[in-house]
Structures are given as structure tokens and as C-alpha cells.
Scaffold this motif. Sequence first.
Motif, PDB file in Angstrom:
ATOM      1  N   SER A 177       1.518  -5.011 -10.689  1.00 52.06           N
ATOM      2  CA  SER A 177       1.262  -4.427  -9.370  1.00 52.06           C
ATOM      3  C   SER A 177       1.410  -2.908  -9.426  1.00 52.06           C
ATOM      4  CB  SER A 177       2.217  -5.018  -8.336  1.00 52.06           C
ATOM      5  OG  SER A 177       1.979  -6.396  -8.159  1.00 52.06           O
ATOM      6  N   SER A 178       2.490  -2.440 -10.057  1.00 49.78           N
ATOM      7  CA  SER A 178       2.678  -0.992 -10.227  1.00 49.78           C
ATOM      8  C   SER A 178       1.525  -0.393 -11.028  1.00 49.78           C
ATOM      9  CB  SER A 178       3.995  -0.704 -10.960  1.00 49.78           C
ATOM     10  OG  SER A 178       5.101  -0.907 -10.111  1.00 49.78           O
ATOM     11  N   ALA A 179       1.143  -1.074 -12.101  1.00 47.43           N
ATOM     12  CA  ALA A 179       0.066  -0.563 -12.955  1.00 47.43           C
ATOM     13  C   ALA A 179      -1.246  -0.463 -12.184  1.00 47.43           C
ATOM     14  CB  ALA A 179      -0.101  -1.465 -14.182  1.00 47.43           C
ATOM     15  N   ALA A 180      -1.514  -1.448 -11.318  1.00 44.57           N
ATOM     16  CA  ALA A 180      -2.743  -1.430 -10.517  1.00 44.57           C
ATOM     17  C   ALA A 180      -2.768  -0.231  -9.573  1.00 44.57           C
ATOM     18  CB  ALA A 180      -2.858  -2.734  -9.729  1.00 44.57           C
ATOM     19  N   LEU A 181      -1.641   0.048  -8.938  1.00 42.35           N
ATOM     20  CA  LEU A 181      -1.553   1.173  -8.010  1.00 42.35           C
ATOM     21  C   LEU A 181      -1.655   2.515  -8.738  1.00 42.35           C
ATOM     22  CD1 LEU A 181       1.157  -0.466  -5.797  1.00 42.35           C
ATOM     23  CD2 LEU A 181      -0.962   0.486  -4.863  1.00 42.35           C
ATOM     24  N   ILE A 182      -1.021   2.596  -9.902  1.00 41.28           N
ATOM     25  CA  ILE A 182      -1.093   3.819 -10.713  1.00 41.28           C
ATOM     26  C   ILE A 182      -2.552   4.078 -11.105  1.00 41.28           C
ATOM     27  CG2 ILE A 182      -0.487   4.796 -12.981  1.00 41.28           C
ATOM     28  CD1 ILE A 182       2.262   3.272 -12.618  1.00 41.28           C
ATOM     29  N   LEU A 183      -3.238   3.035 -11.548  1.00 40.21           N
ATOM     30  CA  LEU A 183      -4.647   3.165 -11.918  1.00 40.21           C
ATOM     31  C   LEU A 183      -5.495   3.590 -10.727  1.00 40.21           C
ATOM     32  CD1 LEU A 183      -7.103   2.760 -13.800  1.00 40.21           C
ATOM     33  CD2 LEU A 183      -7.063   0.336 -13.188  1.00 40.21           C
ATOM     34  N   SER A 184      -5.306   2.925  -9.602  1.00 32.15           N
ATOM     35  CA  SER A 184      -6.107   3.209  -8.421  1.00 32.15           C
ATOM     36  C   SER A 184      -5.989   4.670  -8.002  1.00 32.15           C
ATOM     37  CB  SER A 184      -5.675   2.298  -7.263  1.00 32.15           C
ATOM     38  OG  SER A 184      -6.407   2.596  -6.091  1.00 32.15           O
ATOM     39  N   LEU A 185      -4.764   5.180  -7.969  1.00 30.95           N
ATOM     40  CA  LEU A 185      -4.539   6.548  -7.501  1.00 30.95           C
ATOM     41  C   LEU A 185      -4.926   7.594  -8.545  1.00 30.95           C
ATOM     42  CD1 LEU A 185      -1.188   5.903  -5.640  1.00 30.95           C
ATOM     43  CD2 LEU A 185      -3.287   6.748  -4.579  1.00 30.95           C
ATOM     44  N   GLU A 215      -0.935  -2.667   1.662  1.00 30.96           N
ATOM     45  CA  GLU A 215       0.009  -2.304   2.731  1.00 30.96           C
ATOM     46  C   GLU A 215       0.910  -1.160   2.259  1.00 30.96           C
ATOM     47  OE1 GLU A 215       3.574  -4.420   5.316  1.00 30.96           O
ATOM     48  OE2 GLU A 215       2.107  -5.707   4.310  1.00 30.96           O
ATOM     49  N   GLY A 216       1.401  -1.282   1.034  1.00 34.06           N
ATOM     50  CA  GLY A 216       2.218  -0.211   0.470  1.00 34.06           C
ATOM     51  C   GLY A 216       1.422   1.074   0.310  1.00 34.06           C
ATOM     52  N   LEU A 217       0.184   0.929  -0.168  1.00 26.30           N
ATOM     53  CA  LEU A 217      -0.668   2.095  -0.395  1.00 26.30           C
ATOM     54  C   LEU A 217      -0.958   2.832   0.913  1.00 26.30           C
ATOM     55  CD1 LEU A 217      -2.315   3.659  -2.515  1.00 26.30           C
ATOM     56  CD2 LEU A 217      -4.222   2.102  -2.066  1.00 26.30           C
ATOM     57  N   SER A 218      -1.108   2.090   2.003  1.00 31.23           N
ATOM     58  CA  SER A 218      -1.426   2.700   3.300  1.00 31.23           C
ATOM     59  C   SER A 218      -0.283   3.575   3.818  1.00 31.23           C
ATOM     60  CB  SER A 218      -1.746   1.611   4.328  1.00 31.23           C
ATOM     61  OG  SER A 218      -0.570   0.878   4.662  1.00 31.23           O
ATOM     62  N   LYS A 219       0.938   3.335   3.317  1.00 33.02           N
ATOM     63  CA  LYS A 219       2.103   4.126   3.765  1.00 33.02           C
ATOM     64  C   LYS A 219       2.350   5.348   2.880  1.00 33.02           C
ATOM     65  CE  LYS A 219       4.678   0.391   6.037  1.00 33.02           C
ATOM     66  NZ  LYS A 219       4.054  -0.880   5.649  1.00 33.02           N
ATOM     67  N   TYR A 220       1.620   5.439   1.766  1.00 30.77           N
ATOM     68  CA  TYR A 220       1.850   6.529   0.818  1.00 30.77           C
ATOM     69  C   TYR A 220       1.252   7.832   1.350  1.00 30.77           C
ATOM     70  CZ  TYR A 220       1.629   9.199  -3.567  1.00 30.77           C
ATOM     71  OH  TYR A 220       1.765  10.153  -4.544  1.00 30.77           O
ATOM     72  N   THR A 221       2.069   8.865   1.419  1.00 31.97           N
ATOM     73  CA  THR A 221       1.605  10.157   1.941  1.00 31.97           C
ATOM     74  C   THR A 221       1.651  11.254   0.878  1.00 31.97           C
ATOM     75  OG1 THR A 221       3.849  10.647   2.732  1.00 31.97           O
ATOM     76  CG2 THR A 221       2.325   9.631   4.306  1.00 31.97           C
ATOM     77  N   LYS A 223       0.699  13.061  -3.000  1.00 32.66           N
ATOM     78  CA  LYS A 223      -0.553  13.460  -3.655  1.00 32.66           C
ATOM     79  C   LYS A 223      -1.082  12.290  -4.486  1.00 32.66           C
ATOM     80  CE  LYS A 223       0.924  18.267  -4.078  1.00 32.66           C
ATOM     81  NZ  LYS A 223       1.468  19.267  -5.022  1.00 32.66           N
ATOM     82  N   THR A 224      -2.382  12.122  -4.470  1.00 34.55           N
ATOM     83  CA  THR A 224      -2.976  11.014  -5.227  1.00 34.55           C
ATOM     84  C   THR A 224      -3.262  11.392  -6.676  1.00 34.55           C
ATOM     85  OG1 THR A 224      -5.178  11.672  -4.489  1.00 34.55           O
ATOM     86  CG2 THR A 224      -4.033  10.012  -3.170  1.00 34.55           C
ATOM     87  N   ASP A 225      -3.166  12.678  -6.991  1.00 37.19           N
ATOM     88  CA  ASP A 225      -3.455  13.114  -8.357  1.00 37.19           C
ATOM     89  C   ASP A 225      -2.212  13.656  -9.066  1.00 37.19           C
ATOM     90  OD1 ASP A 225      -3.136  15.351  -6.814  1.00 37.19           O
ATOM     91  OD2 ASP A 225      -4.880  16.432  -7.608  1.00 37.19           O
ATOM     92  N   ASP A 226      -1.047  13.399  -8.508  1.00 36.25           N
ATOM     93  CA  ASP A 226       0.212  13.885  -9.088  1.00 36.25           C
ATOM     94  C   ASP A 226       0.935  12.708  -9.726  1.00 36.25           C
ATOM     95  OD1 ASP A 226       3.042  14.551  -9.330  1.00 36.25           O
ATOM     96  OD2 ASP A 226       2.589  16.358  -8.163  1.00 36.25           O
ATOM     97  N   ALA A 227       0.950  12.669 -11.053  1.00 33.17           N
ATOM     98  CA  ALA A 227       1.507  11.517 -11.779  1.00 33.17           C
ATOM     99  C   ALA A 227       2.976  11.284 -11.448  1.00 33.17           C
ATOM    100  CB  ALA A 227       1.344  11.722 -13.283  1.00 33.17           C
ATOM    101  N   LEU A 228       3.721  12.356 -11.280  1.00 35.62           N
ATOM    102  CA  LEU A 228       5.148  12.222 -10.990  1.00 35.62           C
ATOM    103  C   LEU A 228       5.363  11.619  -9.600  1.00 35.62           C
ATOM    104  CD1 LEU A 228       7.794  12.798 -12.479  1.00 35.62           C
ATOM    105  CD2 LEU A 228       7.870  15.019 -11.342  1.00 35.62           C
ATOM    106  N   PHE A 234       5.420   4.315  -6.684  1.00 34.95           N
ATOM    107  CA  PHE A 234       4.912   2.979  -7.013  1.00 34.95           C
ATOM    108  C   PHE A 234       5.322   2.458  -8.393  1.00 34.95           C
ATOM    109  CE2 PHE A 234       1.615   4.519  -3.965  1.00 34.95           C
ATOM    110  CZ  PHE A 234       1.804   3.546  -2.998  1.00 34.95           C
ATOM    111  N   GLY A 235       5.979   3.260  -9.180  1.00 38.96           N
ATOM    112  CA  GLY A 235       6.262   2.876 -10.565  1.00 38.96           C
ATOM    113  C   GLY A 235       7.447   1.947 -10.716  1.00 38.96           C
ATOM    114  N   GLY A 236       7.736   1.642 -11.960  1.00 38.71           N
ATOM    115  CA  GLY A 236       8.939   0.901 -12.313  1.00 38.71           C
ATOM    116  C   GLY A 236       9.764   1.759 -13.249  1.00 38.71           C
ATOM    117  N   PHE A 237      11.052   1.487 -13.313  1.00 38.90           N
ATOM    118  CA  PHE A 237      11.900   2.277 -14.213  1.00 38.90           C
ATOM    119  C   PHE A 237      11.429   2.147 -15.657  1.00 38.90           C
ATOM    120  CE2 PHE A 237      15.228   1.420 -10.795  1.00 38.90           C
ATOM    121  CZ  PHE A 237      15.096   2.673 -10.230  1.00 38.90           C
TER     122      PHE A 237
END
Length: 352
Positions: A177-185, A215-221, A223-228, A234-237
Motif C-alpha cells: 500500500s505504501s509502495a503504491a502511494l509512493i509510486l502514484s505521487l 481516502e488517505g491520499l485525499s487528506k494529503y496536503t 508536495k507530490t514531488d518531494d520524496a521526503l 505514506f511510507g514505512g519505517f
Amino acid sequence: MQEFKIENLSTELDEKILNKTNNKTKPLGSLGILERIACKIAKIQSSLSPEIKKPTVVVFAGDHGIADDGVSFYPKSVSYQMLYNYMQGGAAINVFSRQHGIDFKVVDAGVDHDFEPELNIINRKIAYGTKNYRFESAMTKEQCLEAIEKGAGIIEDCHKEGCNFIAFGEKGIGNTSSAALILSLLANIPLEDCVGRGTGLDQAGVKSKYELLNEGLSKYTGKTDDALEVMTYFGGFEIAMIMGGMLKAAELKMTLLIDGFIITSALLAASKINPKVLEYCLYAHKSNEKAHISMLNHLGAEPIMDIGMRLGEGTGAMVCYPLVKSAVQYFNEMASFEEAGVSEAVEEAASH
């Protein structure tokens, strides 16, 4: 965040490396992908006699708050149970790393469990799992930076032990799930095209997973291009630690053998911090997780194998390792036409 001083690969030996492989007793290009692998490792090591020294696979494990919402076929408790399996030598990654004589390490990056100190698990726990990004950021920026730092430190330790060839594995229910969101953004791909079956969801399960992540993505405010920022929210440790480990490995001029979907998501994030990290990578395989090919295409990566694997843990990298080893062996040991006294191909006369 610490600065990773990654150098571009030198081009000084390019012509000699190419001549060496082309002058082996074989038709040009007839060893296929093995030739590409050999030339890449020779270039990384800036050597006409490359060596794989103390190859190591490090599995980073962490729990994910989103797993409580049922995005995986398995409960969160499987993460810590699998670490016990690793310590008993019973998992696929144990079998394959043992088969090929590869050093195997396990890191607790943030599992929701206290392991007995006598177990041979490297304890770098940031917290007992991330928070649920449906409601809040998975981690704080400080935790993300700490994870990157700790991941880098682990790979530096491997390098000090003599390792110049590293593979990464992961364990963490919910981490596709984290990987999917990282890829999408980070690759600007619609989330729907990034969400797959993970540990084995059916079509209804994938639909539910997509809705929860959206749902989680809709709450994210952020930057979409900032890896950090993306990794923090959305990441995991374990993914953040791998990201730091990859940047350090490239800084130390190690060869990185990249596994599947989750590992490649860490590399995607790392490449947005410093794109030079990609110069040090070999891509073991194309995962059967549907969006992995989009991730590889975004990175301009050519996978070595496509055999339908999607287990994770670093298993794809371990199964690929013998091919990498074969590439280095032929490059170093196969005779040239001159050494073998074999005639090279004769160019056709111009009159033909």
C-alpha cells in the motif's frame, strides 16, 4: 538529512570493458543480458577484473498502521511471526541466500513486537509501527530522517565487513500500500493504476484497498514531488531505512541488486533525493505486482528476469544472483580469441 556524496560512474574504462567482452570466444552479444550485467559491474567497480565480495542481503521489517484496515490478505501479526521464521531459517529468503552463500541480516525497523535480545535481529526500531495515514501522517519528519540515517549506518557496517554487493529485502504487512502511494505521487501515475493484489487479494479486496488508500491520499496536503514528504506521510519505517541504505551503498560504490515492488519504491524515493543512485543498480526481476512495470519504466530500468514472482523479502534478488555471478565469472575467466588461438569473425568483403 545527511548529504550523500554519490559520484557519477567513470567512463574512463568504457572502451576497454566493451572490448574485453566483445573479444571473448563467442559471437558478439551472444551472452545476452549477462554481457550487460558484467559490463555494468565492471563499470561500477572501475575494474577490468570485477569481484563480488561478501554479497549480503539485508531484510528490513516494519509494521504499518494501515494494515489494521484490512488492506492485506494477512493480519499485521504475520510481520513479527515471519521474523521468528527468518531466525529459524525457514523462509524462502533463508533458503535462497543459504543456497548461494550470501550473508543474511534482519533489521527491526519498526515492528509492533519486542524481540528477545538473544535473537540475531539488528534492533533499529523507530517505533512500534507507523500510524494510519488514512487519518494522519505515518511518521514524523524526524522519524523519517532517523530511519534514513539508521539504514545508511547498517549498509556502512556491511561495507566495513568487506561487502561490495548488496541486496535489500523487506517484511511488513501493508507495505505494498505504501509502495503504491509512493509510486502514484512520485511518478505522477493515477492511484488506481498503482494498487495491486499484494499478498493475494481478490478483485473485491483490491477495490476496497484502493478506496482506503484513496481516502488517505485525499487528506494529503504535502508536495507530490518531494520524496521526503511523501515518505513521511505514506511510507514505512522499513522503506525509509532501505532508502537511506541505498543512498549510502551508492556513495560507497557498492553494486545494488534491486528486488521487487516495495524495494523499487524505496529506490524511486531515493532517486528523487539523488538520481545518481540509479547508476549503481541492477534490477533482478519484474514482479507480478501489476504496477511494478510502471515503476521500472519510470526509472528507465531493465529487469533481468520475469518469472512471475511477487513474494518480496528479497527473494527475487536471491534467485537472480546466480545469473549475476555467471556474468562476472565469464567476464573474468572466459578466454579471448587471441588467448585461445581461435580465429575471429571475418568481415565480408566490400565487393559482396
